[in-house]
Design a protein around this motif. Structure first.
Motif, short mmCIF file in Angstrom:
data_model
loop_
_atom_site.label_atom_id
_atom_site.label_comp_id
_atom_site.label_asym_id
_atom_site.label_seq_id
_atom_site.Cartn_x
_atom_site.Cartn_y
_atom_site.Cartn_z
N ILE A 75 25.88 49.70 21.41
CA ILE A 75 24.96 50.72 22.26
C ILE A 75 23.79 49.89 22.70
O ILE A 75 22.94 49.45 21.92
CB ILE A 75 24.75 51.85 21.39
CG1 ILE A 75 26.04 52.61 20.85
CG2 ILE A 75 24.11 52.89 22.17
CD1 ILE A 75 25.85 53.49 19.88
N VAL A 76 23.81 50.13 24.01
CA VAL A 76 22.61 49.56 24.72
C VAL A 76 21.50 50.58 25.05
O VAL A 76 21.86 51.30 26.07
CB VAL A 76 22.58 48.64 26.04
CG1 VAL A 76 21.51 48.06 26.47
CG2 VAL A 76 23.96 47.64 25.68
N GLU A 77 20.22 50.58 24.26
CA GLU A 77 19.48 51.66 24.25
C GLU A 77 18.66 51.47 25.55
O GLU A 77 17.81 50.57 25.88
CB GLU A 77 18.77 51.98 23.07
CG GLU A 77 17.90 53.28 23.00
CD GLU A 77 16.94 53.48 21.79
OE1 GLU A 77 15.78 53.86 21.90
OE2 GLU A 77 17.44 52.91 20.71
N GLN A 78 18.57 52.57 26.43
CA GLN A 78 17.73 52.79 27.34
C GLN A 78 16.44 53.43 27.27
O GLN A 78 16.59 54.37 26.35
CB GLN A 78 18.33 53.30 28.67
CG GLN A 78 19.62 52.50 29.18
CD GLN A 78 19.47 51.19 29.40
OE1 GLN A 78 18.91 50.90 30.42
NE2 GLN A 78 20.12 50.26 28.65
N SER A 79 15.35 53.42 27.96
CA SER A 79 13.96 54.21 27.87
C SER A 79 14.29 55.44 28.33
O SER A 79 13.45 56.44 27.87
CB SER A 79 13.12 53.56 28.30
OG SER A 79 13.02 53.32 29.88
N GLY A 80 15.10 55.76 29.08
CA GLY A 80 15.45 57.08 29.68
C GLY A 80 16.99 57.04 30.82
O GLY A 80 17.29 56.14 31.02
N SER A 81 17.02 58.42 31.11
CA SER A 81 18.47 58.53 31.90
C SER A 81 18.12 57.79 33.06
O SER A 81 18.88 57.14 33.84
CB SER A 81 18.93 59.84 32.22
OG SER A 81 17.88 60.42 32.98
N SER A 82 17.07 57.67 33.71
CA SER A 82 16.84 57.03 35.10
C SER A 82 16.80 55.45 34.97
O SER A 82 17.17 54.96 35.86
CB SER A 82 15.15 57.24 35.53
OG SER A 82 14.25 56.83 34.29
N ASP A 83 16.86 55.13 33.82
CA ASP A 83 17.32 53.49 33.73
C ASP A 83 18.50 53.32 34.10
O ASP A 83 18.79 52.20 34.85
CB ASP A 83 17.21 52.96 32.29
CG ASP A 83 15.47 52.73 31.82
OD1 ASP A 83 14.62 53.13 32.84
OD2 ASP A 83 15.21 52.38 30.83
N ILE A 84 19.64 54.24 33.66
CA ILE A 84 20.96 53.81 33.85
C ILE A 84 20.97 54.08 35.59
O ILE A 84 21.91 53.48 36.11
CB ILE A 84 21.86 54.80 33.39
CG1 ILE A 84 21.66 54.54 31.73
CG2 ILE A 84 23.27 54.83 33.36
CD1 ILE A 84 22.21 55.37 30.61
N GLU A 85 20.52 55.16 36.07
CA GLU A 85 20.71 55.65 37.51
C GLU A 85 20.09 54.20 38.27
O GLU A 85 20.99 53.72 39.27
CB GLU A 85 19.87 56.75 37.76
CG GLU A 85 20.54 57.90 36.99
CD GLU A 85 19.32 58.97 36.89
OE1 GLU A 85 18.34 58.76 37.26
OE2 GLU A 85 19.65 59.96 35.87
N THR A 86 18.99 53.63 37.98
CA THR A 86 18.40 52.66 38.72
C THR A 86 19.59 51.46 38.26
O THR A 86 19.65 50.48 39.74
CB THR A 86 17.07 52.09 38.16
OG1 THR A 86 16.14 53.08 38.26
CG2 THR A 86 16.55 51.24 38.69
N LYS A 87 20.03 51.16 37.44
CA LYS A 87 21.03 50.02 37.25
C LYS A 87 22.12 50.26 38.00
O LYS A 87 22.75 49.39 39.03
CB LYS A 87 21.41 49.74 35.81
CG LYS A 87 20.21 49.50 34.81
CD LYS A 87 20.64 49.20 33.47
CE LYS A 87 19.57 49.01 32.63
NZ LYS A 87 18.58 47.88 32.76
N ILE A 88 22.87 51.55 38.15
CA ILE A 88 23.86 51.82 39.13
C ILE A 88 23.35 51.54 40.60
O ILE A 88 24.34 50.82 41.39
CB ILE A 88 24.45 53.27 39.02
CG1 ILE A 88 24.88 53.40 37.47
CG2 ILE A 88 25.65 53.36 39.87
CD1 ILE A 88 26.33 52.80 37.06
#
Length: 443
Positions: free
Chosen positions: A83-96
């Motif tokens: 599990i790669v923990e992000q600081s928030g959901s926006s981190d994942i959106e930015t990566k995509i």
């Protein structure tokens, strides 16, 4: 110029609005998930290991850990989930967004947790970023239709549901009793009756029967969904000609004017001072608000939950927030990923029981409601089986038209309501909100 300025301001405030979605979000990250993307795990060479990006160590990450343990014990003893923990959901959106814009998905984990309201926008903009799971061994009919609708594009399934935001109306039964009411008096009622009870509760106790986070006004959306109505119609804003929306706005203004509904100044004010500070006799939001309610230990045993009021007086159902798991284009072990998702979040009550026990994640998987864990009474809520109730309600949430501009509409309409309460003309404010939303959508 005015519309452009508003659009710029909204872009800045949308980050704040995401805190309430996908189970409340989290600003806390691990040392491995900071700004150094190169140091972050993406995939593993081990044939039995999958990687997944998620963001909440007290909510969805424990749910993922529960799923991994279930799969390892019952399917594949060699399985491992990193599990790669992000600081928030926006981190994942930015990566995509970054990966999709570059046409290079190698920076993504095998699986990502993604907010429901945003998925279709990202799938539309980056159609190669996600792997469809249509052939996964999942009985989609076992899930709430409203939940599945978020992750389905043109009849193709992409996401395995994790948590849902089915709305609860939680009330302090001790305060209701002071005013001469019970939880049954707030079940299957009209909004007019709700206001009547709210006025009586405030007069007797000084507490509000409901509260709104004014930085992210979800009340309009929830009240509309309970009526089966959307803020959008055929892909366009549906505001000025939406009679139901007009009625909802009038009711919200009336509730504010009669001390039934309290407007918190910010998200922290909403959670820490209003709910946590014991200012209210009721809270109406996605079920992820339960841990916030439970923070006031002195009120254990004094709360119960029920469904939403409606215009007609029938029991109302809505949902606010939620997330699903998606396989990315960087995954080289797609069969393993599909099997993991199908076995766990696709149909294991063991996964869902432990996700609830460990992280407070409430499933949208209908059979989960029959488990012993879901049927147990919850001491804080007067020993009622609230999770079985929520799971039952989830299946009744209406499917309404969604839009990529959900949060933009929320901000414009929220601002309009504040202005109306402050004396501005109602129709003019709704017209301005619609005009600004059309401008933001490029209409």
């Amino acid at each position: 110029m005015k519309r452009k300025l508003i659009s710029m301001l909204l872009a800045g405030t949308m980050v704040l609005s995401l805190v309430a979605c996908g189970g409340g979000g989290s600003d806390s990250g691990s040392g491995d998930s900071g700004d150094d993307a190169e140091a972050e795990v993406t995939t593993s060479d081990d044939e039995n290991t999958l990687t997944v990006a998620a963001w909440d160590p007290s909510f969805n990450i424990p749910a993922l850990e529960a799923a991994a343990a279930d799969y390892k014990e019952n399917v594949n003893a060699d399985f491992n989930l990193e599990i790669v923990e992000q600081s928030g959901s926006s981190d994942i959106e930015t990566k995509i967004k970054t990966a999709g814009s570059a046409g290079d998905y190698s920076t993504l984990t095998d699986i990502v947790l993604f907010q429901d309201h945003y998925f279709k926008q990202y799938q539309r903009d980056y159609p190669d970023a996600f792997v469809d799971i249509n052939d996964a061994d999942i009985n989609w009919d076992d899930f709430a239709p409203e939940k599945i609708d978020y992750s389905t594009v043109d009849g193709v399934h992409y996401g395995a549901p994790v948590d849902g935001g089915t709305v609860i109306c939680a009330y302090r039964v001790d305060l209701l009793e002071e005013a001469g009411y019970t939880i049954d008096d707030l079940t299957g009622i009209t909004w007019e009756k709700f206001i009547e009870i709210g006025e009586a509760v405030y007069a007797k106790t000084g507490k509000y029967l409901a509260t709104i986070n004014s930085d992210g006004n979800d009340f309009i959306y929830l009240m509309l969904q309970a009526e089966g109505v959307s803020q959008f119609k055929d892909g366009k804003p549906y505001i000025t000609e939406n009679e139901t929306l007009g009625e909802v706005v009038d009711l919200i203004v009336e509730m504010a004017q009669k001390n039934v509904l309290y407007f918190a100044n910010s998200w922290s004010d909403y959670t820490d001072q209003v709910i946590g500070g014991d200012m209210v006799a009721g809270v109406m939001n996605g079920n992820w608000i339960i841990p916030t309610i439970k923070n006031v230990e002195a009120n254990s045993g004094k709360w119960e939950i029920t469904t939403m009021p409606t215009l007609s007086g029938e029991e109302g159902y809505a949902s606010n927030g939620g997330s699903s798991l998606y396989i990315t284009a960087n995954c080289e072990k797609v069969d393993l990923a599909k099997d993991f998702l199908a076995y766990t979040f696709g149909g294991s009550t063991v996964t869902y029981d432990n996700a609830l026990l460990d992280g407070g994640v409430v499933s949208t998987y209908t059979p989960a409601a029959e488990s012993e864990v879901y049927q147990q009474g919850v001491e804080y809520f007067n020993d009622t089986p609230i999770y079985a109730q929520i799971a039952e309600w989830t299946a009744n949430v209406p499917v309404i038209e969604q839009s990529d501009y959900h949060y933009t509409a929320r901000e414009y309409l929220g601002a309009a309501i504040i202005n109306i309460i402050n004396g501005e003309d109602r129709d003019a404010q709704l017209k301005e909100a619609e005009d600004n939303l059309n401008f933001a959508m490029g209409n």
